[in-house]
Design an enzyme around this catalytic site. Structure first.
Site, PDB file in Angstrom:
ATOM      1  N   SER A 171       0.825  -1.208   0.000  1.00 41.93           N
ATOM      2  CA  SER A 171       0.000   0.000   0.000  1.00 41.93           C
ATOM      3  C   SER A 171       0.860   1.261   0.000  1.00 41.93           C
ATOM      4  O   SER A 171       0.336   2.373  -0.084  1.00 41.93           O
ATOM      5  CB  SER A 171      -0.952   0.013   1.202  1.00 41.93           C
ATOM      6  N   ASN A 219      -2.933  -1.977  13.038  1.00 41.41           N
ATOM      7  CA  ASN A 219      -4.384  -1.787  12.885  1.00 41.41           C
ATOM      8  C   ASN A 219      -4.876  -0.511  13.568  1.00 41.41           C
ATOM      9  O   ASN A 219      -5.628   0.263  12.977  1.00 41.41           O
ATOM     10  CB  ASN A 219      -5.144  -3.003  13.413  1.00 41.41           C
ATOM     11  N   HIS A 234     -39.229  23.538 -14.068  1.00 41.64           N
ATOM     12  CA  HIS A 234     -39.234  22.690 -15.277  1.00 41.64           C
ATOM     13  C   HIS A 234     -38.364  23.298 -16.384  1.00 41.64           C
ATOM     14  O   HIS A 234     -38.576  23.017 -17.557  1.00 41.64           O
ATOM     15  CB  HIS A 234     -40.650  22.460 -15.810  1.00 41.64           C
ATOM     16  N   SER A 276     -11.727  26.011 -29.209  1.00 39.29           N
ATOM     17  CA  SER A 276     -11.826  24.771 -29.959  1.00 39.29           C
ATOM     18  C   SER A 276     -10.673  24.720 -30.936  1.00 39.29           C
ATOM     19  O   SER A 276     -10.242  25.747 -31.449  1.00 39.29           O
ATOM     20  CB  SER A 276     -13.156  24.723 -30.712  1.00 39.29           C
ATOM     21  N   LYS A 313     -15.446  29.347 -31.010  1.00 40.98           N
ATOM     22  CA  LYS A 313     -15.896  28.679 -29.789  1.00 40.98           C
ATOM     23  C   LYS A 313     -15.153  29.151 -28.545  1.00 40.98           C
ATOM     24  O   LYS A 313     -13.947  29.388 -28.572  1.00 40.98           O
ATOM     25  CB  LYS A 313     -15.679  27.158 -29.911  1.00 40.98           C
ATOM     26  N   ASN A 363     -15.440  27.501 -24.765  1.00 42.85           N
ATOM     27  CA  ASN A 363     -16.137  26.431 -24.059  1.00 42.85           C
ATOM     28  C   ASN A 363     -15.955  26.530 -22.547  1.00 42.85           C
ATOM     29  O   ASN A 363     -14.858  26.799 -22.074  1.00 42.85           O
ATOM     30  CB  ASN A 363     -15.629  25.070 -24.548  1.00 42.85           C
ATOM     31  N   GLU A 401     -17.768  22.291 -16.927  1.00 39.68           N
ATOM     32  CA  GLU A 401     -18.100  20.921 -17.343  1.00 39.68           C
ATOM     33  C   GLU A 401     -17.338  19.889 -16.518  1.00 39.68           C
ATOM     34  O   GLU A 401     -17.857  18.823 -16.180  1.00 39.68           O
ATOM     35  CB  GLU A 401     -17.798  20.736 -18.833  1.00 39.68           C
ATOM     36  N   TYR A 435     -10.261  -6.016  11.973  1.00 40.12           N
ATOM     37  CA  TYR A 435      -9.582  -5.577  10.757  1.00 40.12           C
ATOM     38  C   TYR A 435      -9.522  -6.699   9.727  1.00 40.12           C
ATOM     39  O   TYR A 435      -9.240  -7.848  10.055  1.00 40.12           O
ATOM     40  CB  TYR A 435      -8.155  -5.118  11.099  1.00 40.12           C
ATOM     41  N   GLN A 463      -7.498  -1.946   3.572  1.00 34.89           N
ATOM     42  CA  GLN A 463      -6.372  -1.193   3.014  1.00 34.89           C
ATOM     43  C   GLN A 463      -6.839  -0.405   1.779  1.00 34.89           C
ATOM     44  O   GLN A 463      -6.235   0.612   1.439  1.00 34.89           O
ATOM     45  CB  GLN A 463      -5.250  -2.165   2.647  1.00 34.89           C
ATOM     46  N   LYS A 482      -8.104   3.863   1.329  1.00 37.36           N
ATOM     47  CA  LYS A 482      -7.453   5.158   1.119  1.00 37.36           C
ATOM     48  C   LYS A 482      -7.586   5.727  -0.291  1.00 37.36           C
ATOM     49  O   LYS A 482      -7.920   6.927  -0.440  1.00 37.36           O
ATOM     50  CB  LYS A 482      -5.990   5.085   1.536  1.00 37.36           C
TER      51      LYS A 482
HETATM   52  N1  ARG Z   1      -1.179  -1.423   5.195  1.00 34.48           N
HETATM   53  C1  ARG Z   1      -2.263  -1.737   6.076  1.00 34.48           C
HETATM   54  C2  ARG Z   1      -3.483  -0.871   5.769  1.00 34.48           C
HETATM   55  O1  ARG Z   1      -3.340   0.111   5.120  1.00 34.48           O
HETATM   56  C3  ARG Z   1      -1.850  -1.522   7.489  1.00 34.48           C
HETATM   57  C4  ARG Z   1      -2.545  -2.410   8.464  1.00 34.48           C
HETATM   58  C5  ARG Z   1      -2.044  -3.792   8.298  1.00 34.48           C
HETATM   59  N2  ARG Z   1      -2.507  -4.670   9.316  1.00 34.48           N
HETATM   60  C6  ARG Z   1      -2.402  -5.954   9.226  1.00 34.48           C
HETATM   61  N3  ARG Z   1      -2.900  -6.666  10.152  1.00 34.48           N
HETATM   62  N4  ARG Z   1      -1.853  -6.520   8.175  1.00 34.48           N
HETATM   63  O2  ARG Z   1      -4.579  -1.193   6.146  1.00 34.48           O
END
Ligand code: ARG
Length: 445
Positions: free
Chosen positions: A7, A94, A140, A261, A267, A269, A274, A301, A306, A309
């Site tokens: 990650s 975690n 409308h 354009s 044009k 735009n 948009e 968890y 993961q 994000k």
């Molecule tokens: N890279 C993990 C995440 O973003 C961190 C937590 C990992 N925990 C684990 N038990 N493998 O969620």
């Protein structure tokens, strides 16, 4: 495994929060006598050093180290040796990642709020300029009644006000600290969760460790608030796009936020608008992605989490751009008020005023007045003129109770001035709305 597991390519964005949380954690460990003062000092020094390196050179991306937490710990070990291994006492990745991510989302909430406040200021400034500017109001997308441009702009102020209240609400709910929940069950070490919570600006520690490490409501709350705000921005964007089209001609978009354009020289735009309209789809997609990721996950968890994000980071970037672009468009658009007024004068926008006049001055029940007005509109349509241009004799042929005073009610200016009920479109009401908003935004010094 290396590739699917890593990650670090995206969670390196959490480095500031990760260092801050580790600093708070190690200070607490030392205070509680869980690590020695000397080791804690070395760890704190090492973390500060690493922050400097990340700031300067960016975060190195080694997939074998999986994530930002392992990357930082590996570097800390290089810098201070085996004492680095004591930092992870009484915590787990975690609770660490939940804490880091909350800190990141909290800043994103604050940043979005600040951006929306700027956009509100731009709306309020333009609304103040145009409290008296008349335009057609639509239902409308058909001409309904004349309104003022200031009133129309203040409608978006009201929407953004609700968006900001959703952000504030999300922030309050987010602000409990997961750190110390450890892997899922808490820890046997004598930690002080209030201390870390306070050091990181949280209101209190989370109450249940299983929930704390598996909760991503705060990220969803952010995405829900962002989605709703993106919806609002897309509506305003759509109106600007319509208004900038030649048949409307209500607005000239700033050159800096438009494009030409490559083939049609005439044009111009409204691309920025948009893209704001388009970005709403992607932001809603981000919210959907995280909801589906979280659906049906057992406690506590799971690695699915993961994937929380990227959608949040993506939505935050899109919102930042959308809000900035919209602020520029509102601040620098040229509203073509003469075209707006002309359009309001077409389309029989004051028909309701004729009906209201019949009720008020001739004591005719509204339904009957509505019917009489329908006949007058038909006549004006056939004569290819506005209601106010109909000869009195022709109006009286429709209903003898009409007299010359009616013409005072049929201008677009009289129409908006009459709608002075609280929250209505009358310039005096718009100025009230603007004054209240300026006070809320601290615009009057
Ligand atoms: N890279 C993990 C995440 O973003 C961190 C937590 C990992 N925990 C684990 N038990 N493998 O969620």
């Amino acid at each position: 495994m290396r590739e699917i597991n890593a990650s670090i390519p995206f969670d390196k964005a959490l480095w500031r929060q990760d260092i801050a949380a580790s600093q708070a954690h190690v200070a607490m460990l030392a205070k509680q006598g869980i690590v020695s003062a000397a080791d804690a000092k070395a760890i704190a020094y090492g973390l500060a050093q690493i922050a400097g390196e990340y700031e300067q050179d960016g975060v190195p991306e080694d997939w074998d180290l999986e994530d930002i937490h392992m990357t930082t710990e590996a570097r800390l070990t290089e810098l201070i040796g085996p004492a680095a291994g004591r930092l992870h006492t009484a915590r787990s990745r975690n609770d660490q990642v939940a804490t880091d991510f909350k800190l990141w989302v909290r800043e994103a909430l604050d940043a979005m709020d600040a951006g929306l406040a700027d956009l509100q200021r731009a709306l309020v400034a333009r609304a103040g300029e145009h409290a008296d500017s008349i335009m057609p109001g639509f239902t409308h997308l058909q001409t309904a009644q004349p309104v003022t441009l200031g009133h129309h702009l203040m409608a978006y102020y009201a929407m953004l006000r609700r968006d900001r209240s959703r952000l504030a609400d999300a922030r309050t709910r987010l602000n409990e600290c997961p750190l110390g929940s450890a892997a899922l069950a808490g820890t046997g070490f004598p930690i002080d969760r209030d201390a870390t919570s306070q050091a990181l600006g949280f209101d209190r520690p989370t109450a249940n460790s299983l929930d704390a490490v598996s909760d991503r409501d705060f990220a969803l709350d952010y995405l829900f608030a962002a989605s709703q705000c993106a919806l609002h921005l897309s509506r305003l964007a759509e109106e600007l796009i319509l208004w900038a089209s030649q048949p409307f001609g209500f607005v000239r978009m700033p050159d800096a936020l438009s494009t030409g354009s490559s083939i049609m020289p005439q044009k111009k735009n409204p691309d920025a608008a948009e893209l704001v309209r388009g970005h709403a789809g992607r932001v809603i997609g981000c919210a959907t992605a995280l909801m589906v990721t979280m659906k049906g996950l057992p406690l506590a968890y799971s690695k699915d989490m993961q994937d929380d994000k990227p959608p949040v980071f993506e939505a935050a970037g899109l919102m930042e751009l959308s809000i900035a672009a919209m602020t520029g468009m509102i601040a620098d658009a040229t509203f073509r008020t003469e075209r707006m007024r002309q359009a309001a004068e077409l389309g029989f926008a004051t028909a309701t005023d004729l009906a209201d006049w019949l009720v008020r001055e001739a004591d005719i029940p509204f339904r009957e007045a509505h019917h009489i007005t329908g006949a007058a509109v038909k006549l004006a349509e056939e004569s290819n003129c506005a209601l106010i241009e109909l000869p009195l004799a022709e109006l009286q042929a429709i209903d003898a109770r009409i007299d010359a005073r009616v013409f005072d009610a049929l201008s677009v200016d009289a129409s908006v001035a009459a709608r002075a009920s609280y929250g209505g479109t009358a310039p005096e009401q718009v100025r009230l709305q603007v004054a209240r908003a300026r006070a809320e935004l601290g615009m009057d010094g």
